[in-house]
Motif scaffolding. Sequence first.
Motif, mmCIF file in Angstrom:
data_model
loop_
_atom_site.group_PDB
_atom_site.id
_atom_site.type_symbol
_atom_site.label_atom_id
_atom_site.label_comp_id
_atom_site.label_asym_id
_atom_site.label_seq_id
_atom_site.Cartn_x
_atom_site.Cartn_y
_atom_site.Cartn_z
ATOM 1 N N PHE A 83 0.831 -1.196 0.000
ATOM 2 C CA PHE A 83 0.000 0.000 0.000
ATOM 3 C C PHE A 83 0.876 1.261 0.000
ATOM 4 C CE2 PHE A 83 -2.953 -3.110 1.743
ATOM 5 C CZ PHE A 83 -4.123 -2.806 1.046
ATOM 6 N N SER A 84 0.417 2.294 -0.732
ATOM 7 C CA SER A 84 1.097 3.594 -0.742
ATOM 8 C C SER A 84 0.072 4.694 -0.985
ATOM 9 C CB SER A 84 2.189 3.638 -1.811
ATOM 10 O OG SER A 84 1.635 3.537 -3.114
ATOM 11 N N ALA A 85 0.434 5.901 -0.568
ATOM 12 C CA ALA A 85 -0.423 7.072 -0.782
ATOM 13 C C ALA A 85 0.456 8.228 -1.220
ATOM 14 C CB ALA A 85 -1.186 7.427 0.487
ATOM 15 N N THR A 86 -0.040 9.024 -2.162
ATOM 16 C CA THR A 86 0.723 10.138 -2.718
ATOM 17 C C THR A 86 -0.120 11.401 -2.708
ATOM 18 O OG1 THR A 86 2.009 8.678 -4.159
ATOM 19 C CG2 THR A 86 1.959 11.005 -4.747
ATOM 20 N N ILE A 87 0.498 12.498 -2.302
ATOM 21 C CA ILE A 87 -0.068 13.839 -2.461
ATOM 22 C C ILE A 87 0.848 14.585 -3.429
ATOM 23 C CG2 ILE A 87 -0.626 16.020 -1.361
ATOM 24 C CD1 ILE A 87 -2.557 13.853 -0.650
ATOM 25 N N SER A 88 0.278 15.112 -4.503
ATOM 26 C CA SER A 88 1.086 15.748 -5.543
ATOM 27 C C SER A 88 0.525 17.127 -5.881
ATOM 28 C CB SER A 88 1.109 14.880 -6.809
ATOM 29 O OG SER A 88 1.916 15.455 -7.812
ATOM 30 N N VAL A 89 1.413 18.118 -5.921
ATOM 31 C CA VAL A 89 1.072 19.465 -6.377
ATOM 32 C C VAL A 89 1.630 19.597 -7.785
ATOM 33 C CG1 VAL A 89 1.332 21.935 -5.952
ATOM 34 C CG2 VAL A 89 1.171 20.344 -4.020
ATOM 35 N N GLU A 90 0.752 19.774 -8.793
ATOM 36 C CA GLU A 90 1.175 19.655 -10.180
ATOM 37 C C GLU A 90 0.878 20.921 -10.978
ATOM 38 O OE1 GLU A 90 0.610 14.794 -10.298
ATOM 39 O OE2 GLU A 90 -0.235 16.006 -11.918
ATOM 40 N N ASP A 91 1.684 21.128 -12.009
ATOM 41 C CA ASP A 91 1.580 22.291 -12.883
ATOM 42 C C ASP A 91 0.216 22.292 -13.581
ATOM 43 O OD1 ASP A 91 1.884 24.276 -14.807
ATOM 44 O OD2 ASP A 91 3.972 23.774 -15.202
ATOM 45 N N PRO A 92 -0.613 23.342 -13.410
ATOM 46 C CA PRO A 92 -1.940 23.344 -14.025
ATOM 47 C C PRO A 92 -1.927 23.582 -15.526
ATOM 48 C CG PRO A 92 -1.537 25.440 -12.954
ATOM 49 C CD PRO A 92 -0.359 24.565 -12.622
ATOM 50 N N ILE A 93 -0.840 24.141 -16.071
ATOM 51 C CA ILE A 93 -0.800 24.487 -17.491
ATOM 52 C C ILE A 93 -1.034 23.259 -18.360
ATOM 53 C CG2 ILE A 93 0.757 25.225 -19.359
ATOM 54 C CD1 ILE A 93 -0.363 27.533 -17.794
ATOM 55 N N PHE A 94 -0.516 22.126 -17.960
ATOM 56 C CA PHE A 94 -0.611 20.932 -18.785
ATOM 57 C C PHE A 94 -1.960 20.220 -18.649
ATOM 58 C CE2 PHE A 94 3.851 21.741 -17.930
ATOM 59 C CZ PHE A 94 4.358 21.775 -19.213
ATOM 60 N N ARG A 95 -2.887 20.813 -17.872
ATOM 61 C CA ARG A 95 -4.236 20.267 -17.750
ATOM 62 C C ARG A 95 -5.295 21.288 -18.162
ATOM 63 N NH1 ARG A 95 -4.493 14.623 -16.911
ATOM 64 N NH2 ARG A 95 -2.901 14.028 -15.394
#
Length: 551
Positions: A202-214
């Motif tokens: 089991f693993s959990a990830t929190i990611s802050v990602e660049d909005p431009i590519f979405r």
Amino acid sequence: MKLVKSLLLGSAAGLTVVAGAQAADLPVKKAAPVEYVRVCSAYGAGFFFIPGTDTCLRVSGRARFEATYSQGYSRTGSNGDLTGYRGLGRLNLDARTQTAYGTLRAFVRFELASRTGAYLKSGTQERIANAFAATGIDTFGRAQQYVNVDKAFIQFAGLTAGRAASFYDFYAHDFEIIGTSLGSDVASTNLLAYTATFGQGFSATISVEDPIFRKNPLFGTATAGNAASQFQVFTAQNNFTPVVAYNAAGAPIGEAFYNVDQRSRMPDFVGVLRYDAAWGSAQLSAAVHELTVGNASTVLTFGGAPIVNGTTATGVAVAPRIQNEYGWAVQGGVKFNLPFIAPGDALYLQGSYGEGAQIYTGYSQYIGTYTQSANNTQGGNFSTFFTDAAVNPLTGRMELSTSWTVVGSYLHYWTPELRSAFIGSYGEMTFGKTSRNLLGGLNFNGLGNPVNSPGAFLYSNALRDTSQIVAGASLIWSPVKDLDIGVEGLYNRVDIRGGGRVVDVNKAAVGPNTVAGLNAAGLPINSAGAVLPTTNYTDTFQVRMRVQRDF
């Protein structure tokens, strides 16, 4: 004679001893030790120690040739190419160092490609700044150089920072030659993420990602300063939509034009729960994505005169402030390893749903992303719309679009050297009915009215609800390790949902194909009074092949 020979031999011996003694007194310069490259077995095959360091490095890459044949119906403009080609080179550098906190890793991937012709010359890549196009007479719109820092990230003690694949993604077209089934696949974005492992897979990830590519464009309908507003006029950094302006008493007195090209204010937030085991893996992803617009750039009276300093004879013009909205998406996927059928067999199943976050669901993956609308082939029957939101011209509020996709992909090894992938995907896209009707079906002094007769908007493809199928199969031969020679065929169909029809611009290519109104039977006609052909679907196919060597 014997005496002379003895004297000579004795002299030579004496000289040798003296020379040897003198030589022994001279300092001896030692040769520099040779430091050979040592194999690093801690991280798998191919790693070696960088001389003079405790860092292990693996150098790898890829060379690929691709060719495609794509159906087309038009030779106007840059259209008319049925074949396309791509040569691609990839270089990977993977550096790892063992520390007290675990492995410190840095990974860099560079990709360079030359792309030409139908489909492989990608408008999506140009819009996202990964490629630049040729400008020659015969190459314009046909040739493209692709230059991309595809990966450049650092991993340390659960932290991932840099340019990497979005943590939201799961299947990401793993079994496809060129990923075109419906589903999210953002292979290169900038992010900062932390992954915690809990044991037992089991693993959990929190990611802050660049909005431009979405960011997919919001729906723009008008050119600022043009009272006879044209419908769906869109150019880079000039994507305007009209909103009614009111006076202090609340009476509508004009229209304000907002530039709805989006700003980058807040990052996207992604959360992931994942489980990995011998049988396969499963993942649940969620994302939040902000939608933004600018301020009003031009305000006109309903008569078309500009409003100076925000005032008119009827009072101060007040344009509603378009508030930011937040789109969101969720995705679930599972992968099953199926060695009991054949070694290497596997099955992916994935589904995604989103509001105001179309790139997260991947509904535009086959046809084209980072654009309001596009045809699924050259000269297709109509364009499909992918916009994340439209602004209601009466209230100034965004109405978010809704999209969802499902995909299944099965990889089967016929023999250890011969394998096939079978791909099927389906999705739907829905837009707010209020905004569509107001933007196209109403006419208050030219605001948002695309045609002479509001009823003709019934046959417009703009903001129409659609469904889409992408299905295909491949056959890949690997005569030796890390060499693939394969072919893949895909079929795509887009349907107008809700039983409606749109003008078939492919069959209406002769004469004006713009709807000027409706005849007595309620059919769309052009400015010459001719009835325009209509349709409720568009479809296409393509075949591509590749030769690829990984090293």
